[in-house]
Design an enzyme around this catalytic site. Sequence first.
Site, PDB file in Angstrom:
ATOM      1  N   TYR A 138     -31.467  38.142 -52.656  1.00 64.14           N
ATOM      2  CA  TYR A 138     -30.216  38.149 -53.410  1.00 64.14           C
ATOM      3  C   TYR A 138     -29.040  38.671 -52.578  1.00 64.14           C
ATOM      4  O   TYR A 138     -27.887  38.399 -52.887  1.00 64.14           O
ATOM      5  CB  TYR A 138     -30.339  38.996 -54.674  1.00 64.14           C
ATOM      6  CG  TYR A 138     -31.255  38.435 -55.733  1.00 64.14           C
ATOM      7  CD1 TYR A 138     -31.783  37.151 -55.643  1.00 64.14           C
ATOM      8  CD2 TYR A 138     -31.604  39.188 -56.845  1.00 64.14           C
ATOM      9  CE1 TYR A 138     -32.623  36.650 -56.618  1.00 64.14           C
ATOM     10  CE2 TYR A 138     -32.439  38.699 -57.830  1.00 64.14           C
ATOM     11  CZ  TYR A 138     -32.953  37.428 -57.704  1.00 64.14           C
ATOM     12  OH  TYR A 138     -33.792  36.931 -58.686  1.00 64.14           O
TER      13      TYR A 138
ATOM     14  N   ASP B  86     -37.466  40.701 -60.627  1.00 66.97           N
ATOM     15  CA  ASP B  86     -36.614  40.033 -61.609  1.00 66.97           C
ATOM     16  C   ASP B  86     -37.455  39.109 -62.488  1.00 66.97           C
ATOM     17  O   ASP B  86     -37.362  39.122 -63.721  1.00 66.97           O
ATOM     18  CB  ASP B  86     -35.538  39.245 -60.857  1.00 66.97           C
ATOM     19  CG  ASP B  86     -34.431  38.725 -61.767  1.00 66.97           C
ATOM     20  OD1 ASP B  86     -34.460  39.021 -62.974  1.00 66.97           O
ATOM     21  OD2 ASP B  86     -33.542  38.023 -61.255  1.00 66.97           O
TER      22      ASP B  86
ATOM     23  N   ASP C 219     -39.143  39.984 -66.559  1.00 66.27           N
ATOM     24  CA  ASP C 219     -38.806  39.099 -67.675  1.00 66.27           C
ATOM     25  C   ASP C 219     -40.072  38.521 -68.299  1.00 66.27           C
ATOM     26  O   ASP C 219     -40.171  38.375 -69.529  1.00 66.27           O
ATOM     27  CB  ASP C 219     -37.892  37.960 -67.199  1.00 66.27           C
ATOM     28  CG  ASP C 219     -36.432  38.390 -67.123  1.00 66.27           C
ATOM     29  OD1 ASP C 219     -36.171  39.598 -67.234  1.00 66.27           O
ATOM     30  OD2 ASP C 219     -35.566  37.516 -66.958  1.00 66.27           O
TER      31      ASP C 219
ATOM     32  N   ASP D 158     -48.292  35.649 -57.230  1.00 70.84           N
ATOM     33  CA  ASP D 158     -48.774  34.597 -58.124  1.00 70.84           C
ATOM     34  C   ASP D 158     -49.917  35.107 -58.992  1.00 70.84           C
ATOM     35  O   ASP D 158     -50.001  34.795 -60.189  1.00 70.84           O
ATOM     36  CB  ASP D 158     -49.174  33.339 -57.342  1.00 70.84           C
ATOM     37  CG  ASP D 158     -49.849  33.631 -56.016  1.00 70.84           C
ATOM     38  OD1 ASP D 158     -50.019  34.813 -55.671  1.00 70.84           O
ATOM     39  OD2 ASP D 158     -50.202  32.666 -55.313  1.00 70.84           O
TER      40      ASP D 158
ATOM     41  N   LYS E 130     -46.152  38.978 -51.291  1.00 72.18           N
ATOM     42  CA  LYS E 130     -46.681  37.666 -50.895  1.00 72.18           C
ATOM     43  C   LYS E 130     -47.054  37.759 -49.419  1.00 72.18           C
ATOM     44  O   LYS E 130     -46.589  36.992 -48.571  1.00 72.18           O
ATOM     45  CB  LYS E 130     -45.630  36.572 -51.159  1.00 72.18           C
ATOM     46  CG  LYS E 130     -46.187  35.149 -51.052  1.00 72.18           C
ATOM     47  CD  LYS E 130     -47.236  34.826 -52.080  1.00 72.18           C
ATOM     48  CE  LYS E 130     -47.664  33.352 -51.972  1.00 72.18           C
ATOM     49  NZ  LYS E 130     -48.826  33.040 -52.811  1.00 72.18           N
TER      50      LYS E 130
END
Length: 372
Positions: A141, A247, A251, A223, A191
């Site tokens: 970001y 993020d 959620d 994942d 990851k």
Amino acid sequence: MEKRIAVLPGDGIGKEVTNGAVAVLNAIGERFNHQFHFSYGKIGGNAVDTDGTPLPDETIKLCKESDAVLLGAVGGPKWDRIEVKLRPEQGLLKIRKELELYANLRPTNYYRSLADSSPLRKEIIEGIDILMVRELTGGIYFGTPRERTQRDGEDGALDTLYYSRREIERVVRTAFELASTRNKKVTSVDKANVLESSRLWREVAEEIAKEFPEVKLEHMLVDNAAMQIIKNPKQFDVVVTENMFGDILSDEASVLTGSLGMQPSASISESGPYLYEPIHGSAPDIEGQNLANPIGAILSAAMMIRVSFGLTKEADAIEAAVNHVLDCGYRTADIAGAGTDVKKVSTTEMIEEIKAAILDTEALLKIQNCYS
């Protein structure tokens, strides 16, 4: 106690839900003899419309001079096609940088009265208590360069994911410190089978873990983590991860409680004021219709007075009042479901019910005893 709170309602339903948080904080002030002084600033699309920037200098100054910051939400389709640097979300990213908010804490808790609002079976979600610790000022970001480009004559785009060792160390150490006061388990999500940044992240997590021998560290690929949050959420205590993964996963975790509208958060810094906000978006489709769920913002206010002001019993009172109102069957549209005992209420009605539970001294004592 007297405290200064900067309120940034933002866009969409932001004003409605922050109004609820302010009203509940005023009720706490009345009930426990505190004074909270609220000053308002602009951020997001409304600031673009009036000031030509998603984060005016006046707002930055206001926040830095306050003891804590309460934020509503930013963004909406109205601003989707404007220049990238003027997008409402840029105001959110900039305030995080200006206040050096390096970690976002997002709790996900079980509400027995909302079990039927979750898409998962009760036995899967019963008793969950997860704290997501999301790195907030690094990663893709914020990385540079970011640009539209061409390669081999074809249009393309470039975003950069960058983390320094220090950025990883401070957020991972925060996760371990929090876990040491809870169930003493940290799940570090990365990851590392693909990304070099994740391999560094994993190395740093292993180093920090040596400082906290009483806390168990496990690594999990993102994942798999996305699957396990739905399959077996009770295995998690504190989850720490980088900006984009956090993020998305936080959620996803909100679905366990039945609605994004229930979820609070705290963004913490090493020195300046902390920022508190519900994790939901601006929901422009219901703006001004008195339909928004204010509980996420109200619980964010509870986090504020507990974490920033040390007002534990007052924060407990807010949380107990919320539980009581839910147990009484009061529901905004997002959590109404189809139960026969549901009392569907508006945003303002939900706020008033929670305020009333706080201000009724005798009732509040009984409520707190039930939820202590």
